[in-house]
Motif scaffolding. Sequence first.
Motif, PDB file in Angstrom:
ATOM      1  N   PRO A  68     -16.591  29.467 112.449  1.00  0.00           N
ATOM      2  CA  PRO A  68     -16.083  28.197 111.910  1.00  0.00           C
ATOM      3  C   PRO A  68     -16.772  27.876 110.602  1.00  0.00           C
ATOM      4  CG  PRO A  68     -16.680  27.973 114.234  1.00  0.00           C
ATOM      5  CD  PRO A  68     -17.219  29.294 113.765  1.00  0.00           C
ATOM      6  N   PRO A  69     -16.048  27.403 109.587  1.00  0.00           N
ATOM      7  CA  PRO A  69     -16.689  27.020 108.330  1.00  0.00           C
ATOM      8  C   PRO A  69     -17.631  25.851 108.545  1.00  0.00           C
ATOM      9  CG  PRO A  69     -14.406  26.281 108.370  1.00  0.00           C
ATOM     10  CD  PRO A  69     -14.600  27.141 109.582  1.00  0.00           C
ATOM     11  N   ALA A  70     -18.724  25.823 107.797  1.00  0.00           N
ATOM     12  CA  ALA A  70     -19.692  24.730 107.914  1.00  0.00           C
ATOM     13  C   ALA A  70     -19.075  23.450 107.392  1.00  0.00           C
ATOM     14  CB  ALA A  70     -20.951  25.063 107.126  1.00  0.00           C
ATOM     15  N   ILE A  72     -14.628  21.224 121.630  1.00  0.00           N
ATOM     16  CA  ILE A  72     -13.401  20.782 120.968  1.00  0.00           C
ATOM     17  C   ILE A  72     -13.603  20.670 119.466  1.00  0.00           C
ATOM     18  CG2 ILE A  72     -11.722  18.910 120.776  1.00  0.00           C
ATOM     19  CD1 ILE A  72     -11.482  20.461 123.377  1.00  0.00           C
ATOM     20  N   GLU A  73     -14.731  20.103 119.056  1.00  0.00           N
ATOM     21  CA  GLU A  73     -14.976  19.916 117.625  1.00  0.00           C
ATOM     22  C   GLU A  73     -15.191  21.240 116.905  1.00  0.00           C
ATOM     23  OE1 GLU A  73     -14.428  17.180 116.010  1.00  0.00           O
ATOM     24  OE2 GLU A  73     -13.827  16.434 117.959  1.00  0.00           O
ATOM     25  N   ILE A  74     -15.896  22.175 117.534  1.00  0.00           N
ATOM     26  CA  ILE A  74     -16.094  23.489 116.906  1.00  0.00           C
ATOM     27  C   ILE A  74     -14.752  24.205 116.774  1.00  0.00           C
ATOM     28  CG2 ILE A  74     -17.164  25.772 117.187  1.00  0.00           C
ATOM     29  CD1 ILE A  74     -19.489  24.366 118.592  1.00  0.00           C
ATOM     30  N   THR A  75     -13.898  24.055 117.784  1.00  0.00           N
ATOM     31  CA  THR A  75     -12.565  24.663 117.719  1.00  0.00           C
ATOM     32  C   THR A  75     -11.761  24.060 116.577  1.00  0.00           C
ATOM     33  OG1 THR A  75     -12.600  24.990 120.110  1.00  0.00           O
ATOM     34  CG2 THR A  75     -10.464  25.166 119.022  1.00  0.00           C
ATOM     35  N   ARG A  76     -11.822  22.752 116.435  1.00  0.00           N
ATOM     36  CA  ARG A  76     -11.112  22.099 115.331  1.00  0.00           C
ATOM     37  C   ARG A  76     -11.615  22.621 113.989  1.00  0.00           C
ATOM     38  NH1 ARG A  76     -10.992  15.647 116.736  1.00  0.00           N
ATOM     39  NH2 ARG A  76      -8.883  15.524 115.944  1.00  0.00           N
ATOM     40  N   GLN A  77     -12.924  22.797 113.903  1.00  0.00           N
ATOM     41  CA  GLN A  77     -13.512  23.296 112.675  1.00  0.00           C
ATOM     42  C   GLN A  77     -13.067  24.734 112.402  1.00  0.00           C
ATOM     43  OE1 GLN A  77     -15.073  21.138 110.906  1.00  0.00           O
ATOM     44  NE2 GLN A  77     -15.702  22.439 109.225  1.00  0.00           N
ATOM     45  N   LEU A  78     -13.033  25.547 113.454  1.00  0.00           N
ATOM     46  CA  LEU A  78     -12.593  26.940 113.334  1.00  0.00           C
ATOM     47  C   LEU A  78     -11.195  27.032 112.746  1.00  0.00           C
ATOM     48  CD1 LEU A  78     -12.755  30.048 114.119  1.00  0.00           C
ATOM     49  CD2 LEU A  78     -11.674  29.355 116.265  1.00  0.00           C
TER      50      LEU A  78
END
Length: 320
Positions: A292-294, A161-167
Amino acid sequence: MGDSFSRRKGLGRGANTLVYDKASLTLRIGFWNLIEDLVNHHSLPIVLPDYVQLYRRITSRFRIKRVEGIDYNEGIKSMVLSSFKWNEIFDSIEFLFQQVSYFDWDERERDFVTHAGLVGTARYNYTIMVNELLSSENIGWKLKKGELERIGSEIIDREVIEITRQLLKGRRFAGPNKQFDKALGFFNKRPAPDLENCVKDAVGALEGLVRILLDDKYITLGDGTKNLVGKSVIRKPLDRTFHALYGFVSSEPGSRHGAFDLSSLDIPEAELVLYNSAVCMLFLAKKFGISPPAEEGTPLIDPDAAKVPDSPDGDDDIPF
């Protein structure tokens, strides 16, 4: 710190399912102890205002009639341990996130002072303290950026979920990002999640991403999936996952079309749709070479002190 022996062995409170709509006495006691520690500077450099200021702020926030000249310590204690409803305990946790500050020795002033520039660090560490308390009490909420979010079951992988939000933070994906955030907001709604809108917006975010990647703002997720199969982006039978999400939301009353019947959607089903929508978005991003941006992080005061929640993003604004 890791889970306790009781939690690992499923004993005592650790044997129960996650609690969403109760604030047990032990949770209240733990929260009161945390407040005492922060007010009395036992958890430096993270502090709360003195009892008088805190009493006035809490009574203003919760529209409570003030009693002048009382023992303010006992007044707040009574609210936390007995008079607050369960949801007001969780409201208080969010409220105090805004009240903590960073109070430490200043070599130039030769005194302890409040460092306004480090309020983000104070809130970050308050988040750790609160989440340790919630976890120890098997509470189904987790503090993140000043708001309590519902913890899902094992179906939900929080990292996904968090990686998707970051993406989705990139400007190109502003539409899907807004819709996915709405889906999470509906899932985290208290006291009960709005499941129909959660799944609608989760799949809507996926559909929006497909439209952007195909440069077609009108294509449906179903037709978009067929298009991506034709372009060899999605191989059969993996396309069934996309079609299943589209079909599920299209047929669920109130989720995509007008409600003709009451929905029987439950939390595990909503979690599954939310999780798979996120996985599908990450899958497509990889296929199109999008990463996803860092995200920048801010170190803890004591990096080895506890389990680290989601890091501040390092902006000049308050990171939470």
